[in-house]
Enzyme design. Sequence first.
Site, PDB file in Angstrom:
ATOM      1  N   SER A   1       0.849  -1.165   0.100  1.00  0.00           N
ATOM      2  CA  SER A   1       0.030   0.050   0.090  1.00  0.00           C
ATOM      3  C   SER A   1       0.754   1.162  -0.305  1.00  0.00           C
ATOM      4  O   SER A   1       2.089   1.095   0.401  1.00  0.00           O
ATOM      5  CB  SER A   1      -0.921   0.013   1.177  1.00  0.00           C
ATOM      6  OG  SER A   1      -0.011   0.359   2.290  1.00  0.00           O
ATOM      7  N   ASP A   2       0.327   2.531  -0.478  1.00  0.00           N
ATOM      8  CA  ASP A   2       1.095   3.608   0.012  1.00  0.00           C
ATOM      9  C   ASP A   2       1.207   3.643   1.371  1.00  0.00           C
ATOM     10  O   ASP A   2       0.534   3.053   2.224  1.00  0.00           O
ATOM     11  CB  ASP A   2       0.496   4.859  -0.777  1.00  0.00           C
ATOM     12  CG  ASP A   2       1.511   5.919  -0.845  1.00  0.00           C
ATOM     13  OD1 ASP A   2       2.502   6.067  -0.392  1.00  0.00           O
ATOM     14  OD2 ASP A   2       1.473   6.716  -1.961  1.00  0.00           O
ATOM     15  N   ALA A   3       2.054   4.667   1.797  1.00  0.00           N
ATOM     16  CA  ALA A   3       2.319   4.940   3.318  1.00  0.00           C
ATOM     17  C   ALA A   3       0.842   5.113   4.089  1.00  0.00           C
ATOM     18  O   ALA A   3       0.122   6.013   4.003  1.00  0.00           O
ATOM     19  CB  ALA A   3       3.150   5.934   3.738  1.00  0.00           C
TER      20      ALA A   3
ATOM     21  N   ALA B   1      -1.865   3.901   3.931  1.00  0.00           N
ATOM     22  CA  ALA B   1      -2.986   3.760   3.281  1.00  0.00           C
ATOM     23  C   ALA B   1      -4.018   2.791   3.670  1.00  0.00           C
ATOM     24  O   ALA B   1      -5.434   3.046   3.458  1.00  0.00           O
ATOM     25  CB  ALA B   1      -2.634   3.567   1.717  1.00  0.00           C
TER      26      ALA B   1
END
Length: 746
Positions: A272-274, A276
Amino acid sequence: MNDMRGGQRGGDAVLSEAEVAARVDALISRMSLAEKVGQLCQIGGVSFAEGPKPEEIIRQGGAGSVLWLNDAKQFNALQRIAVEESPSRIPLLFALDVIHGYRTIFPVPLAMASSWDPSVAERAQAVAAKEARAAGLHWTFGPMLDIARDARWGRIVEGSGEDPYLGAAMAAAQVRGFQGPHLGAPDHVVACAKHFAGYGAADGGRDYDPVFLSEAQLRNVYFPPFRSALEAGVGTFMSAYMDLNNVPASGNAFLLRDTLRTEWGFQGFVVSDAFAVGSLVTQGFARDGSDAALRALKAGVDMDMASNTYAQHLAKLVREDKLSIADIDAAVRPILAVKVRMGLFEHPYADEAKLEKVATLAEHRREARIAAHRSMVLLKNEGGVLPLPKTVKNLAVIGPLADSKEATEGSWMVFGHKPAAVTILEGVRAKLPGVNVAYAPGPEIRREVPSMFEDFFPETKRPAQSPQDAEAAYNAAIAVARAADTVIMVLGENADMAGEAASRDSLDLPGRQQELLAEVVALGKRVVLVLLNGRPLGITWAAQHVPAILEAWEPGTEGGNAVADILFGDVNPGGKLPVTFPRKASHAPLYYARTLTHQPEDNPRYRSRYWEGLTTPLYPFGFGLSYTTFTIEKLKLSSSKIQVGSSLSVTAQVTNTGKVSGDEVVQLYIHQRSGSDSRPLRELKGFERVSLNPGETRTVAFTLGPDELGYWSASAGRWLQDPAAFDVWIGSDSRAALHGELDVVS
Ligand code: BGC
């Protein structure tokens, strides 16, 4: 299918798929549920919040990967805990954003795309990988593949611009550069195709804001660079933050499961993005953390970056029968496979002395200088002002960015990196030994709203210049200009003015730069404008009043030398814009590949879409000048009629008609005149950067086949190729006039 191209047996032979699978199975068979969940968690090497220390989490087997740490000694200390003390002794994967260089900084990705030379990006990322791996890293969060058509969006700097065809070429090149011939190749790292997908189309260009894109736009425009990275064997994907058609990308099964895995056959893992996964709650999508973990995992996020949501909830979800062990294993497997392929089980530790040897290699600086040369775009050169003679006297370099190492290296500095670029002032002085080069910065420029990175890196905070000091700096700059005959103005944006959370509502030169430029030009001096910036700027005034403009972007460690090489004629610029330059921010999003309207473009009454003035680009996509001139002629189609499914070749001759050697980027565009859907009025379908000596001619050849002529049709809901008439153009930018016609029949 994306075969991730084997793997490495500790630097020896490449492992087969079956060998990797067998080793992964053996590991999985002896892992507890808690350890499996641990592999799905990426933790910060420095904690931003209260809670257990990274060492403690790793000791319990609670982390598969560590990010936001950049120190070989600390990597080794953590790795030792993972390998010697954690229950299943699985090594950690160390990850960081290495976007355009690690120690040797290369031009920002948008600049590298301006080279229209994928080998530039490939070589740059190979150097970045070599330095990063020497520093103990295994995995980079790049390349960033978001198509961006809105110059206000700050992250436009991290990608390859507005076009899917150019973007796809740059995507594959960067993956090859980062990963090398196969996953686990020595001196390389695992790449990560991010942010899947659509992030660049944020409403209003405002970072993180919702995105609404039709399936046709996604498939025809936003997916191609990702698809290309996948075909190049990219090991990992990162899911984006924002809502895509009301479903957050990090909980989006259409993107991550149906498209990426089922349809495209991606075999690596998705991070995932940070934060997220946790943000699915903040975004008003998931009910609570447990719901977020459940839906992210089900949607196809294998690894939770830093939000701690998987760690808190996955095991319980299995116990409650909401997830099966098979669901967990399916996420763990590709993560372990990457670790096996990378040879981490054989070589978990970093050589703490290696980085200094690798990062100081002269060839890295050489590559960075060449990349910077090839990335710069000459936007204007009236009366051949450039190149400047080296005998120039009374030269001044003026502007807030002229001696800024930060602005020269640009956005996305690697954690802990101290900018060490050769600035433009230093490059010019080095080029003209013995010449007195006067310098004045003028008033500083700064963001009105501070960058989020100031909180993470307080040492980057600078006290604001007082109004009196700014006024004095302004007057000093005018005085220096007045005393000079030739002035190089270095203007644009600070590094923190583009990038994440760095969108703008204006594309004007920030601060008093425009005023300073206008006053210097009014002095009647010979003025050259060098732009350092991470996005297209609305430089309409400069385009009318300054005779020479060089778009240098954020050119990296060797930026100042490269600019000087070009300004004084040792290198002939040949880059081309990978994005349209609008006249002003209110024209964004502006891009060349729009569809036709009912009012033909050449109807003067409708040429502008606003009544205040022209809405045509200030500089079109694909545009860039040279110190020499070229003609492109003799467009030939190998056949003027082909059947759906077959291919033809298109050729043209390019000649250097000027007096110096130079590069032209020959570009092929098509337009489908009618069909199941309206198609863009132009689409790039081929390009080649060629170097020619004066008088030299070369024939450039392109192929048009089903890949170039087909598209995903909104009306049919599938990929198709229409029998239709096509326009074909070849030229030096997206306005190419050399024209041919093609009939595709069923
Ligand atoms: C960015 C990503 C980046 C990640 C890790 C996020 O804020 O959106 O591009 O890779 O942080 O640093």
